[in-house]
Design a protein around this motif. Structure first.
Motif, PDB file in Angstrom:
ATOM      1  N   GLU A   1       4.612  55.313  60.545  1.00 23.61           N
ATOM      2  CA  GLU A   1       5.782  55.116  59.705  1.00 23.61           C
ATOM      3  C   GLU A   1       6.774  54.081  60.438  1.00 23.61           C
ATOM      4  O   GLU A   1       7.632  53.457  59.649  1.00 23.61           O
ATOM      5  CB  GLU A   1       6.565  56.596  59.544  1.00 23.61           C
ATOM      6  N   ILE A   2       6.810  54.294  61.678  1.00 25.25           N
ATOM      7  CA  ILE A   2       7.773  53.218  62.311  1.00 25.25           C
ATOM      8  C   ILE A   2       7.368  51.905  62.452  1.00 25.25           C
ATOM      9  O   ILE A   2       8.016  51.102  61.913  1.00 25.25           O
ATOM     10  CB  ILE A   2       7.634  53.828  64.015  1.00 25.25           C
ATOM     11  N   GLN A   3       5.880  51.644  62.456  1.00 28.78           N
ATOM     12  CA  GLN A   3       5.166  50.302  62.280  1.00 28.78           C
ATOM     13  C   GLN A   3       5.679  49.797  60.962  1.00 28.78           C
ATOM     14  O   GLN A   3       5.949  48.561  60.674  1.00 28.78           O
ATOM     15  CB  GLN A   3       3.998  50.420  62.782  1.00 28.78           C
ATOM     16  N   GLN A   4       5.474  50.743  60.014  1.00 30.95           N
ATOM     17  CA  GLN A   4       5.562  50.159  58.466  1.00 30.95           C
ATOM     18  C   GLN A   4       7.125  49.577  58.186  1.00 30.95           C
ATOM     19  O   GLN A   4       7.291  48.647  57.764  1.00 30.95           O
ATOM     20  CB  GLN A   4       5.256  51.201  57.491  1.00 30.95           C
ATOM     21  N   ARG A   5       8.124  50.534  58.845  1.00 35.35           N
ATOM     22  CA  ARG A   5       9.281  49.915  58.760  1.00 35.35           C
ATOM     23  C   ARG A   5       9.768  48.821  59.273  1.00 35.35           C
ATOM     24  O   ARG A   5      10.535  47.973  58.905  1.00 35.35           O
ATOM     25  CB  ARG A   5      10.294  51.371  59.139  1.00 35.35           C
ATOM     26  N   VAL A   6       9.343  48.628  60.629  1.00 36.32           N
ATOM     27  CA  VAL A   6       9.325  47.456  61.500  1.00 36.32           C
ATOM     28  C   VAL A   6       9.049  46.131  60.747  1.00 36.32           C
ATOM     29  O   VAL A   6       9.756  45.315  60.673  1.00 36.32           O
ATOM     30  CB  VAL A   6       9.083  47.744  63.024  1.00 36.32           C
ATOM     31  N   THR A   7       7.828  46.331  60.172  1.00 36.91           N
ATOM     32  CA  THR A   7       7.273  45.275  59.360  1.00 36.91           C
ATOM     33  C   THR A   7       8.277  45.105  58.259  1.00 36.91           C
ATOM     34  O   THR A   7       8.310  43.706  58.214  1.00 36.91           O
ATOM     35  CB  THR A   7       5.925  45.705  58.966  1.00 36.91           C
ATOM     36  N   GLU A   8       8.960  45.965  57.615  1.00 32.17           N
ATOM     37  CA  GLU A   8       9.688  45.672  56.382  1.00 32.17           C
ATOM     38  C   GLU A   8      10.830  44.921  56.776  1.00 32.17           C
ATOM     39  O   GLU A   8      11.359  43.952  56.290  1.00 32.17           O
ATOM     40  CB  GLU A   8       9.896  46.936  55.567  1.00 32.17           C
ATOM     41  N   LEU A   9      11.579  45.391  57.798  1.00 34.20           N
ATOM     42  CA  LEU A   9      12.730  44.564  58.767  1.00 34.20           C
ATOM     43  C   LEU A   9      12.432  43.512  58.780  1.00 34.20           C
ATOM     44  O   LEU A   9      13.112  42.437  58.762  1.00 34.20           O
ATOM     45  CB  LEU A   9      13.074  45.610  59.909  1.00 34.20           C
ATOM     46  N   ALA A  10      11.167  43.112  59.639  1.00 33.76           N
ATOM     47  CA  ALA A  10      10.710  41.592  59.753  1.00 33.76           C
ATOM     48  C   ALA A  10      10.645  40.731  58.776  1.00 33.76           C
ATOM     49  O   ALA A  10      11.096  39.669  58.762  1.00 33.76           O
ATOM     50  CB  ALA A  10       9.496  41.688  60.729  1.00 33.76           C
ATOM     51  N   GLN A  11      10.206  41.194  57.549  1.00 35.30           N
ATOM     52  CA  GLN A  11      10.080  40.676  56.249  1.00 35.30           C
ATOM     53  C   GLN A  11      11.603  40.121  55.818  1.00 35.30           C
ATOM     54  O   GLN A  11      11.755  39.288  55.328  1.00 35.30           O
ATOM     55  CB  GLN A  11       9.447  41.282  55.234  1.00 35.30           C
ATOM     56  N   GLU A  12      12.518  41.006  55.782  1.00 26.93           N
ATOM     57  CA  GLU A  12      13.824  40.951  55.737  1.00 26.93           C
ATOM     58  C   GLU A  12      14.563  39.755  56.235  1.00 26.93           C
ATOM     59  O   GLU A  12      15.007  39.035  55.955  1.00 26.93           O
ATOM     60  CB  GLU A  12      14.555  42.143  55.500  1.00 26.93           C
ATOM     61  N   ILE A  13      14.247  40.198  57.816  1.00 31.80           N
ATOM     62  CA  ILE A  13      15.096  39.145  58.722  1.00 31.80           C
ATOM     63  C   ILE A  13      14.272  37.631  58.389  1.00 31.80           C
ATOM     64  O   ILE A  13      15.070  36.673  58.521  1.00 31.80           O
ATOM     65  CB  ILE A  13      14.595  39.652  59.975  1.00 31.80           C
ATOM     66  N   ASP A  14      13.033  37.344  58.379  1.00 33.10           N
ATOM     67  CA  ASP A  14      12.498  36.284  57.991  1.00 33.10           C
ATOM     68  C   ASP A  14      12.903  35.580  56.777  1.00 33.10           C
ATOM     69  O   ASP A  14      13.342  34.322  57.020  1.00 33.10           O
ATOM     70  CB  ASP A  14      10.860  36.383  57.944  1.00 33.10           C
TER      71      ASP A  14
END
Length: 183
Positions: A19-32
């Motif tokens: 769950e943490i890895q999924q959310r971190v990936t989503e945050l990275a997409q927003e930041i990118d």
């Protein structure tokens, strides 16, 4: 170390590694998307942000540089003191840079409010905040946090960089610490 190693120290697991890895990936997409075409200076707040900053940096497709700052307002207690001390300052000049502060958790907001003001005084192009966890009911000051992984209840949590008395940081999940550990 996994949940079986600390089962009696925890009330329950809040977020699994997946769950943490999924959310971190989503945050990275927003930041990118938000920083497209701009280099980012990630400023990690030691020690708790080590795990999230490492995973976030690897998930980003943008060019990033990284620096670390250590500030303290906790000691070994469970409540923020509100008095901030710089234990390690940045080595990078912030002038004209797009700064993204990476935090593990925001509860009272006192430390982060002070930190953001401190960094803004150094002349960056922008300063935004990314945190894995936020306790909205514990806030004592208003602070604009652009990227939030999870909002959590006002309980003491450990794991994935978060500690109690320097223990539990190496858990690959986030769990609620049982009161008998810190009372």
């Amino acid at each position: 170390m996994d949940s079986n190693d600390v089962r009696s120290d925890l009330k329950h697991v809040l977020y699994t590694r997946e769950e943490i890895q999924q959310r971190v990936t989503e945050l990275a997409q927003e930041i990118d998307a938000d920083y497209q075409g701009r280099d980012i200076l990630l400023v990690g707040v030691l020690k708790g942000a080590v795990m999230v900053m490492a995973d976030l940096a690897r998930a980003l497709h943008s060019h990033v540089t990284m620096d670390w700052m250590a500030v303290s307002s906790y000691g070994s207690g469970t409540q923020s003191s509100g008095v901030v001390r710089i234990l390690k300052d940045l080595e990078t000049d912030l002038l004209g840079k797009h700064v993204l502060i990476v935090e593990d958790i925001i509860d009272s907001g006192l430390t982060l409010s002070w930190l953001k003001a401190n960094l803004l005084s150094r002349g960056p192009a922008s300063v935004e905040i990314c945190t894995l966890l936020r306790k909205p009911h514990a806030a004592k000051v208003e602070i604009d946090v652009r990227y939030v992984g999870f909002e959590i209840p006002s309980e003491f949590v450990v794991g994935y960089g978060l500690d109690f008395a320097e223990k539990y940081r190496n858990l690959d999940f986030i769990g609620t610490l049982a009161p008998h550990i810190y009372e």
